[in-house]
Scaffold this active site. Structure first.
Site, PDB file in Angstrom:
ATOM      1  N   ASN A   1       1.663   3.568  11.204  1.00  0.00           N
ATOM      2  CA  ASN A   1       0.923   4.034  12.383  1.00  0.00           C
ATOM      3  C   ASN A   1       1.282   3.137  13.559  1.00  0.00           C
ATOM      4  O   ASN A   1       1.785   2.032  13.368  1.00  0.00           O
ATOM      5  CB  ASN A   1      -0.593   3.917  12.117  1.00  0.00           C
ATOM      6  CG  ASN A   1      -0.986   2.501  11.740  1.00  0.00           C
ATOM      7  OD1 ASN A   1      -0.817   2.095  10.581  1.00  0.00           O
ATOM      8  ND2 ASN A   1      -1.474   1.733  12.694  1.00  0.00           N
TER       9      ASN A   1
ATOM     10  N   SER B   1       0.819  -1.212   0.000  1.00  0.00           N
ATOM     11  CA  SER B   1       0.000   0.000   0.000  1.00  0.00           C
ATOM     12  C   SER B   1       0.850   1.259   0.000  1.00  0.00           C
ATOM     13  O   SER B   1       1.719   1.421   0.856  1.00  0.00           O
ATOM     14  CB  SER B   1      -0.873   0.067   1.262  1.00  0.00           C
ATOM     15  OG  SER B   1      -1.654  -1.076   1.383  1.00  0.00           O
TER      16      SER B   1
ATOM     17  N   MET C   1      -1.915  -7.108   7.188  1.00  0.00           N
ATOM     18  CA  MET C   1      -2.937  -7.962   6.564  1.00  0.00           C
ATOM     19  C   MET C   1      -2.437  -8.641   5.292  1.00  0.00           C
ATOM     20  O   MET C   1      -3.238  -9.001   4.424  1.00  0.00           O
ATOM     21  CB  MET C   1      -4.175  -7.124   6.226  1.00  0.00           C
ATOM     22  CG  MET C   1      -4.741  -6.331   7.389  1.00  0.00           C
ATOM     23  SD  MET C   1      -6.081  -5.267   6.865  1.00  0.00           S
ATOM     24  CE  MET C   1      -6.287  -4.230   8.314  1.00  0.00           C
ATOM     25  N   SER C   2      -1.127  -8.795   5.146  1.00  0.00           N
ATOM     26  CA  SER C   2      -0.601  -9.385   3.905  1.00  0.00           C
ATOM     27  C   SER C   2       0.693 -10.136   4.193  1.00  0.00           C
ATOM     28  O   SER C   2       1.040 -10.374   5.353  1.00  0.00           O
ATOM     29  CB  SER C   2      -0.336  -8.279   2.877  1.00  0.00           C
ATOM     30  OG  SER C   2       0.742  -7.457   3.317  1.00  0.00           O
TER      31      SER C   2
ATOM     32  N   ALA D   1       2.554  -2.139   4.303  1.00  0.00           N
ATOM     33  CA  ALA D   1       2.294  -1.140   5.336  1.00  0.00           C
ATOM     34  C   ALA D   1       1.846  -1.920   6.565  1.00  0.00           C
ATOM     35  O   ALA D   1       1.141  -2.919   6.443  1.00  0.00           O
ATOM     36  CB  ALA D   1       1.207  -0.182   4.883  1.00  0.00           C
TER      37      ALA D   1
ATOM     38  N   HIS E   1      -5.205  -9.845  -1.622  1.00  0.00           N
ATOM     39  CA  HIS E   1      -5.332  -9.986  -0.162  1.00  0.00           C
ATOM     40  C   HIS E   1      -6.416 -10.998   0.185  1.00  0.00           C
ATOM     41  O   HIS E   1      -7.438 -11.083  -0.512  1.00  0.00           O
ATOM     42  CB  HIS E   1      -5.728  -8.651   0.485  1.00  0.00           C
ATOM     43  CG  HIS E   1      -4.697  -7.579   0.362  1.00  0.00           C
ATOM     44  ND1 HIS E   1      -4.690  -6.681  -0.681  1.00  0.00           N
ATOM     45  CD2 HIS E   1      -3.640  -7.246   1.150  1.00  0.00           C
ATOM     46  CE1 HIS E   1      -3.664  -5.849  -0.529  1.00  0.00           C
ATOM     47  NE2 HIS E   1      -3.019  -6.171   0.571  1.00  0.00           N
TER      48      HIS E   1
ATOM     49  N   TYR F   1      -8.442 -10.652   2.589  1.00  0.00           N
ATOM     50  CA  TYR F   1      -9.673  -9.949   2.986  1.00  0.00           C
ATOM     51  C   TYR F   1     -10.552  -9.582   1.800  1.00  0.00           C
ATOM     52  O   TYR F   1     -11.709  -9.221   1.974  1.00  0.00           O
ATOM     53  CB  TYR F   1      -9.369  -8.719   3.863  1.00  0.00           C
ATOM     54  CG  TYR F   1      -8.546  -7.633   3.213  1.00  0.00           C
ATOM     55  CD1 TYR F   1      -9.065  -6.825   2.214  1.00  0.00           C
ATOM     56  CD2 TYR F   1      -7.241  -7.402   3.625  1.00  0.00           C
ATOM     57  CE1 TYR F   1      -8.306  -5.823   1.629  1.00  0.00           C
ATOM     58  CE2 TYR F   1      -6.472  -6.411   3.061  1.00  0.00           C
ATOM     59  CZ  TYR F   1      -7.012  -5.626   2.047  1.00  0.00           C
ATOM     60  OH  TYR F   1      -6.264  -4.642   1.476  1.00  0.00           O
ATOM     61  N   GLU F   2     -10.007  -9.681   0.583  1.00  0.00           N
ATOM     62  CA  GLU F   2     -10.839  -9.448  -0.606  1.00  0.00           C
ATOM     63  C   GLU F   2     -11.687 -10.678  -0.934  1.00  0.00           C
ATOM     64  O   GLU F   2     -12.508 -10.636  -1.841  1.00  0.00           O
ATOM     65  CB  GLU F   2      -9.949  -9.093  -1.803  1.00  0.00           C
ATOM     66  CG  GLU F   2      -9.227  -7.764  -1.635  1.00  0.00           C
ATOM     67  CD  GLU F   2      -8.108  -7.593  -2.652  1.00  0.00           C
ATOM     68  OE1 GLU F   2      -8.412  -7.351  -3.827  1.00  0.00           O
ATOM     69  OE2 GLU F   2      -6.938  -7.737  -2.274  1.00  0.00           O
TER      70      GLU F   2
ATOM     71  N   HIS G   1      -8.764  -3.973  -6.510  1.00  0.00           N
ATOM     72  CA  HIS G   1      -7.949  -2.823  -6.907  1.00  0.00           C
ATOM     73  C   HIS G   1      -7.131  -3.247  -8.103  1.00  0.00           C
ATOM     74  O   HIS G   1      -6.863  -4.420  -8.303  1.00  0.00           O
ATOM     75  CB  HIS G   1      -7.047  -2.349  -5.780  1.00  0.00           C
ATOM     76  CG  HIS G   1      -6.143  -3.413  -5.254  1.00  0.00           C
ATOM     77  ND1 HIS G   1      -4.939  -3.726  -5.840  1.00  0.00           N
ATOM     78  CD2 HIS G   1      -6.295  -4.279  -4.219  1.00  0.00           C
ATOM     79  CE1 HIS G   1      -4.382  -4.718  -5.176  1.00  0.00           C
ATOM     80  NE2 HIS G   1      -5.185  -5.078  -4.192  1.00  0.00           N
TER      81      HIS G   1
ATOM     82  N   HIS H   1      -7.506   4.442   6.966  1.00  0.00           N
ATOM     83  CA  HIS H   1      -6.772   4.040   5.769  1.00  0.00           C
ATOM     84  C   HIS H   1      -6.067   5.249   5.161  1.00  0.00           C
ATOM     85  O   HIS H   1      -4.963   5.131   4.620  1.00  0.00           O
ATOM     86  CB  HIS H   1      -7.745   3.403   4.774  1.00  0.00           C
ATOM     87  CG  HIS H   1      -7.088   2.933   3.514  1.00  0.00           C
ATOM     88  ND1 HIS H   1      -6.094   1.974   3.517  1.00  0.00           N
ATOM     89  CD2 HIS H   1      -7.263   3.284   2.215  1.00  0.00           C
ATOM     90  CE1 HIS H   1      -5.691   1.763   2.271  1.00  0.00           C
ATOM     91  NE2 HIS H   1      -6.376   2.545   1.466  1.00  0.00           N
TER      92      HIS H   1
END
Ligand code: HPA
Length: 287
Positions: free
Chosen positions: A239, A34, A215-216, A117, A87, A89-90, A65, A251
């Site tokens: 973050n 990301s 998440m990846s 990220a 991902h 989550y997709e 995406h 995001h």
């Protein structure tokens, strides 16, 4: 249903033709996370194919995406870059998420650089830090190697002791010194997302020894280890994770910090890629 191996070989043949890859060349593969996609714009003589055209990739409507597979050189080092990734989550299963890495592997990539990220769970970290991934914790409950073993790619029970390759780790540390950058080092823990973690989950991640959560990346490094493809990883700490950060996560904040770090990230990769190329031997392509 053809095997993942057959699908990867088929896709690799398509890519070799479509990108006019030099025969016998063993490029460094980079997966851009990301906000880190601009790296691909720095490649010379770049040519690309959209994920949607690649056989075996999920249809564009499901991808969520856009993504590109880009070939080019950076200061003479041949690079195959995935600008965007799949991902879990997709809605993709772990084997689908890892499929692009398998394609890079059968194309004969010599090393894999995974970037992402992530939220910092180590309280010493600050937004904007870059972290070399020393190891990972898989809390997704999934594994890309589930199902019949792909014998042509690797063994049934692959060892993960050196999934994060020590030679590449050494090269990355040298690149950080050369560019006078502080490079953190730590353990990356993956959850499924797409919600960010709860504060209690972040405390659990910290107690488990994680320095960053995201998440990846984990399905990709497992698929790489299975194939004997040496890997390394860089997390951009965008973050502090939930409960450590004084404010709610968005995001937008993640993308903003990732973009702000892009310059130093690019400088690090520029110094690292030739060292990565030299640190590990070439691998033979299977397609
Ligand atoms: N958690 C999970 N994934 C992330 C985060 C986070 O805090 N920041 C960027 N990606």
């Amino acid at each position: 249903m053809p095997s993942w191996t057959a699908l990867a070989l088929d896709c690799a043949k398509f890519v070799r033709r479509g990108l006019n890859l030099p025969p016998g060349e063993s490029a460094v593969a980079v997966v851009l996370g990301s906000g880190l996609g601009a790296f691909a714009d720095a490649l010379r003589e770049a040519r690309s194919l959209p994920f949607a055209e690649l056989p075996g990739f999920p249809p564009a409507t499901v991808q969520g995406h856009k993504g590109l597979l880009v070939y080019g050189t950076l200061d003479g080092t041949p690079v195959l870059a995935l600008q965007g990734r799949l991902h879990g989550y997709e809605g993709h299963d772990a084997a689908t998420v890892a499929f692009p890495v398998r394609v890079l592997g059968v194309l004969g990539a010599r090393a894999l650089v995974l970037t992402n990220a992530a939220g910092g769970t180590n309280p010493a970290f600050a937004p904007g830090d870059l972290m070399r991934i020393t190891d990972h914790i898989n809390l997704t409950g999934k594994n890309p190697l589930t199902g019949p073993n792909e014998d042509l790619l690797g063994p049934r029970f692959p060892d993960l002791s050196h999934a994060w390759d020590p030679r590449l780790a050494h090269a990355l540390e040298a690149a950080a010194r050369e560019t006078a950058q502080t490079l953190r080092a730590g353990i990356y823990l993956q959850m499924n997302g797409p919600s960010y973690e709860s504060p209690a989950e972040v405390r659990m991640a910290r107690a488990m020894g994680a320095d960053a959560v995201g998440m990846s990346t984990v399905p990709e490094v497992i698929a790489a280890a299975h194939m004997g493809l040496p890997a390394c990883g860089i997390s951009c700490i965008t973050n502090l994770a939930a409960g450590i950060s004084p404010h709610a996560l968005t995001h937008e904040e993640v993308m903003e910090v990732a973009r702000a770090v892009e310059g130093k990230f690019l400088a690090l990769l520029r110094a690292f890629l030739p060292r990565a190329f030299a640190a590990v031997p070439e691998r033979a392509a299977k397609a």
